[in-house]
Scaffold this active site. Structure first.
Site, mmCIF file in Angstrom:
data_model
loop_
_atom_site.group_PDB
_atom_site.id
_atom_site.type_symbol
_atom_site.label_atom_id
_atom_site.label_comp_id
_atom_site.label_asym_id
_atom_site.label_seq_id
_atom_site.Cartn_x
_atom_site.Cartn_y
_atom_site.Cartn_z
ATOM 1 N N ASP A 53 -11.490 -25.972 -1.434
ATOM 2 C CA ASP A 53 -12.609 -25.443 -1.498
ATOM 3 C C ASP A 53 -12.808 -24.291 -2.257
ATOM 4 O O ASP A 53 -11.915 -23.163 -2.106
ATOM 5 C CB ASP A 53 -12.608 -24.807 0.327
ATOM 6 C CG ASP A 53 -14.105 -24.260 0.624
ATOM 7 O OD1 ASP A 53 -14.894 -23.784 -0.216
ATOM 8 O OD2 ASP A 53 -14.389 -24.598 1.826
ATOM 9 N N SER A 71 -19.336 -23.134 7.728
ATOM 10 C CA SER A 71 -19.100 -21.766 6.904
ATOM 11 C C SER A 71 -19.389 -20.823 7.685
ATOM 12 O O SER A 71 -18.537 -20.017 8.584
ATOM 13 C CB SER A 71 -20.049 -22.070 5.750
ATOM 14 O OG SER A 71 -19.838 -21.157 4.840
ATOM 15 N N HIS A 82 -16.235 -27.334 -0.207
ATOM 16 C CA HIS A 82 -17.075 -26.779 0.525
ATOM 17 C C HIS A 82 -18.448 -27.730 1.177
ATOM 18 O O HIS A 82 -18.828 -28.556 0.277
ATOM 19 C CB HIS A 82 -17.705 -25.386 0.304
ATOM 20 C CG HIS A 82 -18.023 -24.390 1.260
ATOM 21 N ND1 HIS A 82 -17.114 -23.744 1.881
ATOM 22 C CD2 HIS A 82 -19.298 -23.722 1.547
ATOM 23 C CE1 HIS A 82 -17.679 -22.883 2.750
ATOM 24 N NE2 HIS A 82 -18.837 -22.756 2.636
#
Length: 384
Positions: A312, A246, A345
């Site tokens: 995501d 991320s 995610h």
């Protein structure tokens, strides 16, 4: 009415729905709840199936299935089971996707580059990532910002006679306002350490107190610490791979593309998991330091491994596609891109089929990069 059975079934149904249909970020409350519920089911669908089957069987054994409401709950359980089959099939596609991504980048990849699925770990200890054969030294200071300038070192307990080990430096996610060096990425760090690497996982300063320049400065401090001290832990400061998830992937990609003096060895490669690759909060292309990897020249990029889920909800998959296109347009080195069906995610929080496949891919990727460095010439992209 079996309220306990009804509650557990509805919760599993909502988690399964969230795994199949992610909620966009423009709905913050619903999106956050859906993301959390969907993440657990998405990465652990087999445990969800077991729970659903066990609770349904128990409800029948205890005679609770009597009446329209109870049978409605059974119907919801049936639909949920069908959804879980879809989720499980998507997760089972990950090993093939990762293997194909490696083959596309390198041309030839060993058949065992992605291992057999470790079902025992996935089913029996999905949250346990520690290994007895790896020692972890915690909270080593690398700067003067207190707990936000701390790092952990992972290394094999077995003494190696092969000389200094390659190093992987991992940067956590959290949108630059949260995160921990002990959250994501640990399975990868433990695996590589067990294979003879030295792992470094670091915290860094967070917004709103820190700026983007502060984040970058902390990354450079971590790399400086590695150059000065990693030999004390058996690591080789000249063979460093950057990795992150991320926001950490955002930082790792920028650090890998940042021009460096001739006297400073560039990172061998970068590993970027479900990263954001645009510009930092409120910043644009003209502001310094440049806050997007897309603003850096890719013609000196090292080999890069990118993995991103096509579902995501926090960072849409288009971000990864744009980075990969930017790199492949100019980089002389391989760019591995694994677009994971159904993944959302933070898929690196659990032992899961998908996460294990990605770590397998990373291990094969860095092994190929190291082999090329040992052989002498730079890694080159497969023709075509």
């Amino acid at each position: 009415m079996p309220y306990g059975y009804l509650t557990s079934t509805v919760l599993l149904a909502l988690g399964t729905l969230a795994a199949l249909v992610s909620v966009p970020r423009r709905y913050p409350v619903v999106g956050t709840l859906g993301f959390v519920a969907g993440l657990v089911v998405n990465e652990l669908p087999f445990l969800a199936m077991f729970w659903l089957a066990a609770s349904t069987a128990l409800a029948f054994v205890e005679g609770d299935i009597a009446g329209a409401g109870a049978w409605a709950a059974v119907g919801v359980a049936g639909l949920t089971a069908a959804g879980l089959v879809v989720v499980a099939r998507q997760s089972l596609s990950a090993p093939g996707v990762v293997r194909a991504a490696l083959a596309e980048a390198f041309g030839d990849v060993p058949a065992d580059a992605v291992r057999a699925i470790p079902w025992a770990s996935i089913l029996l200890r999905p949250l346990w990532v520690h290994r007895r054969d790896v020692a972890r030294t915690r909270n080593v200071p690398y700067g003067d910002a207190g707990r936000r300038n701390r790092l952990d070192v992972y290394r094999s307990r077995a003494r190696s006679a092969a000389g200094p080990a390659p190093v992987v430096v991992y940067l956590h996610g959290g949108g630059y306002f949260s995160g921990s060096k002990s959250r994501e990425g640990r399975l990868m760090l433990y695996r590589l350490a067990a294979r003879g690497w030295v792992g470094v996982s670091a915290t860094y300063r967070l917004r709103p107190r820190a700026t983007f320049a502060d984040h970058l400065a902390d990354v450079e401090r971590v790399l400086a610490w590695v150059r000065e001290h990693i030999a004390e832990h058996g690591g080789d400061p000249d063979r460093v791979v950057l990795a992150g998830s991320s926001a950490g992937a955002h930082l790792a990609s920028i650090a890998a593309l940042t021009p460096r003096p001739a006297t400073e060895r560039r990172p061998l490669a970068a590993v970027c998991l479900y990263g954001y690759y645009g510009y930092y909060y409120g910043m644009g292309p003209a502001e310094l330091p440049v806050s997007s990897p897309l603003g850096y020249a890719a013609d000196v990029a090292p080999p890069v491994f990118v993995a991103h889920g096509d579902r995501d909800p926090l960072v849409p998959v288009e971000a990864a596609r744009e980075l990969v296109a930017h790199l492949r347009a100019a980089s002389p080195n391989p760019v591995v891109y694994a677009e994971l069906p159904g993944a959302q995610h933070a898929f690196d929080l659990y032992h899961s089929v998908r996460h294990e496949a990605v770590v397998d891919g990373v291990e094969a990727f860095v092994a190929r990069v190291l082999a090329s460095v040992t052989a002498g010439p730079a890694v080159s992209r497969r023709p075509g």
